[in-house]
Design an enzyme around this catalytic site. Structure first.
Site, PDB file in Angstrom:
ATOM      1  N   GLU A 137      14.216 -15.523   0.514  1.00 27.38           N
ATOM      2  CA  GLU A 137      14.547 -16.619   1.430  1.00 27.38           C
ATOM      3  C   GLU A 137      13.565 -17.780   1.251  1.00 27.38           C
ATOM      4  O   GLU A 137      13.792 -18.870   1.743  1.00 27.38           O
ATOM      5  CB  GLU A 137      14.446 -16.160   2.898  1.00 27.38           C
ATOM      6  CG  GLU A 137      15.566 -15.242   3.336  1.00 27.38           C
ATOM      7  CD  GLU A 137      15.247 -14.587   4.690  1.00 27.38           C
ATOM      8  OE1 GLU A 137      14.268 -14.999   5.359  1.00 27.38           O
ATOM      9  OE2 GLU A 137      15.977 -13.654   5.042  1.00 27.38           O
ATOM     10  N   ASP A 154       0.832  -1.201   0.000  1.00 26.49           N
ATOM     11  CA  ASP A 154       0.000   0.000   0.000  1.00 26.49           C
ATOM     12  C   ASP A 154       0.871   1.258   0.000  1.00 26.49           C
ATOM     13  O   ASP A 154       1.861   1.337   0.733  1.00 26.49           O
ATOM     14  CB  ASP A 154      -0.849  -0.032   1.286  1.00 26.49           C
ATOM     15  CG  ASP A 154      -1.904   1.050   1.325  1.00 26.49           C
ATOM     16  OD1 ASP A 154      -2.811   1.013   0.483  1.00 26.49           O
ATOM     17  OD2 ASP A 154      -1.826   1.931   2.211  1.00 26.49           O
TER      18      ASP A 154
HETATM   19  C1  GLC Z   1      -4.180   3.090  -0.627  1.00 26.14           C
HETATM   20  C2  GLC Z   1      -5.418   2.239  -0.464  1.00 26.14           C
HETATM   21  C3  GLC Z   1      -6.548   3.111  -0.024  1.00 26.14           C
HETATM   22  C4  GLC Z   1      -6.179   3.744   1.305  1.00 26.14           C
HETATM   23  C5  GLC Z   1      -4.861   4.490   1.206  1.00 26.14           C
HETATM   24  C6  GLC Z   1      -4.312   4.831   2.567  1.00 26.14           C
HETATM   25  O1  GLC Z   1      -4.296   4.001  -1.648  1.00 26.14           O
HETATM   26  O2  GLC Z   1      -5.687   1.570  -1.658  1.00 26.14           O
HETATM   27  O3  GLC Z   1      -7.747   2.411   0.090  1.00 26.14           O
HETATM   28  O4  GLC Z   1      -7.184   4.632   1.690  1.00 26.14           O
HETATM   29  O5  GLC Z   1      -3.880   3.695   0.593  1.00 26.14           O
HETATM   30  O6  GLC Z   1      -3.869   3.676   3.216  1.00 26.14           O
END
Ligand code: GLC
Length: 561
Positions: free
Chosen positions: A270, A217
């Site tokens: 790993e 993310d």
């Molecule tokens: C990413 C995720 C989104 C979230 C953001 C903050 O873009 O896909 O859903 O709100 O990160 O974590």
């Protein structure tokens, strides 16, 4: 237009175990909206387990699970309290182990979401930081600063958070902390050794449990230049459109972030097979190869197609550029039409194109609760079906989002008091947010929450949802669900190698390309029908008209006949 050919070796063997992800079809599950096993209105792990036969019958290669970790849901689970546990509302680690075992038994790989840019404000570290004094090691795991002005009552910099409002919040002793998203998502300090080590522990924790990969993310956000004085920020938009010198933004897409991923890669390697990772990085396409490097995460989402209009020229350019970029970087291309953050593509494609009338027709449409501009649902669905059939014929991996196999549209008219997305509240309603693509799936035609669970779904489903349910579509050979199943089954049979070649006739209206092994895909972007080439049509996104391919339709054609 000149035919373009990608030349990566066209091996006819099945990809080696380590390469399983290169051409995988990955199905994204947003767990709280997929299937609810205990009737509390919230989807859960056992709900997903109960639907493993459905996932297997779809013919996907992997699932990606959006966060299922303990969370107060300030941002749909992307505010994580504990990276190494399951939210008790969703189940237990034992439930997770059961799910992964059941998926693996069906040869379906499992990718989990990892959220390294920020924790939640309920994470043990953040609680500790609040209880600890200024300048303490506990505060150093986050980004705390003194405020400006004689009493420090002004934030350290005038930065805005991604969801609206300021990016700094004040704590009782007067210091401020950085949150690029909601105040419940404090940003971590990735210069801190403990932060780095802890994420390696998390990666090992899930890898040891058998997880096959990670979706990372906000992968472009971790490394920050927080040198004082903290000035005004350049506009992020200019980073994405390439008008900002690469790597120069203090908060996003800094070169140093790759050092972090090089460390992760050592841990991924790993394992046998090595764990894969895919970066969510909203960066200029020229910077994407850094994230997709085999020394780093290995793969990165391309959101180019997701941002393209339904238009042969835009698709052609996007496909050609993405394939040649992937070839250069030694990775495979990714294709994404929808995910949990964007307006579903059958709706986008039923609205006027971007350059016609308004710059952002889909956003305007959502703001007007779906009343304006006018939505042509039939057209949107026809195009969505043609688009996915085109995408599934391409080399690279395709990321599908739950419900797109049912052709679900965006739900625009969710009452304001039922909206959950912080984008809605933090923008004071000037943005509607992402709830409309997160409405729980309809599994049955009738019954409580259309088979999602025994209770009321946590986001309201429209009354007509049963008519597009799995139960209804399963029985209809012409349904969108049946088309996805046929396409995925043919893809497994036909897909060999990673090359494709544009065929003559590709141009302003038609995209026509050949894949190794004697099959082709042809898409007619409209307006009128075009003759189909010689061969046997194995699957099409809509009815054919004799030997004509109607507008907004894709067909796969096998040589012969
Ligand atoms: C990413 C995720 C989104 C979230 C953001 C903050 O873009 O896909 O859903 O709100 O990160 O974590």
């Amino acid at each position: 237009m000149h035919p373009v050919s990608t030349t990566r070796s066209a091996s006819t063997a099945r990809p080696a175990a380590a390469d399983w992800w290169r051409q995988a079809v990955v199905y994204q599950i947003y767990p709280r909206s997929f299937a609810d096993s205990d009737g509390d209105g919230i989807g859960d792990i056992n709900g997903i387990t109960s639907r493993v036969p459905y996932l297997a019958s779809l013919g996907i290669d992997a699932v990606w699970l959006s966060p299922f970790y303990p969370s107060a849901l300030a941002d749909g689970g992307y505010d994580v309290d504990d990276y190494r546990d399951v939210d008790p509302v969703l189940g237990t680690l034992a439930d997770f182990d059961e799910l992964i075992g059941r998926l693996h038994a069906q040869q379906i790989k499992v990718i989990v979401d990892i959220v390294p840019n920020h924790t939640s404000n309920r994470h043990a570290w953040f609680r500790e930081a609040l209880a600890a004094p200024k300048g303490s090691p506990a505060r150093d795991r986050y980004i705390f600063r003194d405020g400006l002005g004689p009493d420090g009552s002004r934030p350290p910099a005038d930065w805005k958070s991604g969801f609206g409002g300021p990016a700094w919040a004040r704590v009782p002793d007067g210091q401020w902390y950085l949150h690029l998203f909601t105040p419940q998502q404090p940003d971590l300090n990735w210069e801190n050794r403990e932060v780095r080590d802890d994420f390696l522990t998390t990666i090992r924790f899930w890898s040891d449990r058998g997880v096959d990969g990670f979706r990372v993310d906000v992968a472009h956000g971790l490394a920050k230049n927080m040198a004082e004085p903290l000035g005004a920020l350049p506009d992020e938009k200019h980073m994405i459109d390439g008008t900002l010198p690469a790597g120069s933004h203090p908060l996003w897409d800094r070169d140093e972030v790759q050092d972090i991923y090089a460390g992760w890669r050592q841990v991924f390697n790993e394992y046998d097979p090595p764990r894969m990772a895919v970066a969510e990085a909203w960066v200029h396409p020229s910077r994407r190869p850094r994230y997709a490097s085999p020394r780093g995460l290995g793969q990165a989402f391309s959101f180019d197609l997701l941002q393209a209009d339904w238009n042969a020229g835009e698709y052609l350019r996007t496909i050609t550029d993405n394939l040649s970029d992937a070839q250069r970087q030694g990775s495979s291309t990714t294709w994404v039409l929808s995910n949990h953050d964007v307006i579903r593509h059958p709706t986008r494609y039923g609205l006027p194109p971007k350059d016609d009338r308004t710059a952002q027709p889909a956003r305007d449409w959502l703001l007007s609760n779906g009343t304006s501009p006018r939505l042509d649902r039939g057209l949107g669905l026809r195009r969505a079906r043609a688009a996915i059939l085109l995408v599934l014929a391409l080399p690279g991996s395709a990321y599908l989002y739950q419900g797109e196999e049912l052709g679900l549209p965006e739900i625009a008219d969710i009452p304001e008091n039922r909206r959950q997305d912080p984008v809605f509240t933090r923008s004071h309603g000037t943005e509607k947010g992402r709830d409309g693509c997160r409405v729980p799936l309809p599994w049955t035609q009738h019954g409580p929450s259309f088979g999602f669970g025994a209770g009321h779904a946590h986001l309201p489903q429209p009354g007509w949802f049963g008519s597009v349910s799995v139960e209804v579509q399963r029985q209809d050979p012409a349904s969108t669900l049946s088309m996805y199943r046929q396409a995925l089954s043919w893809r497994h049979k036909l897909q060999t190698g990673e090359s494709m070649e544009w065929m003559p006739g590709t141009g302003d209206q038609v995209l026509h390309f050949a894949r190794p092994g004697g099959w082709r895909s042809m898409t007619n972007f409209g307006p009128g029908p075009v003759p189909l080439p010689h061969g046997i049509v194995v699957v099409s996104s809509g009815p054919l008209d004799g030997h004509q391919l109607p507008a907004d339709t894709t067909a796969w054609i096998r040589n012969g006949g």
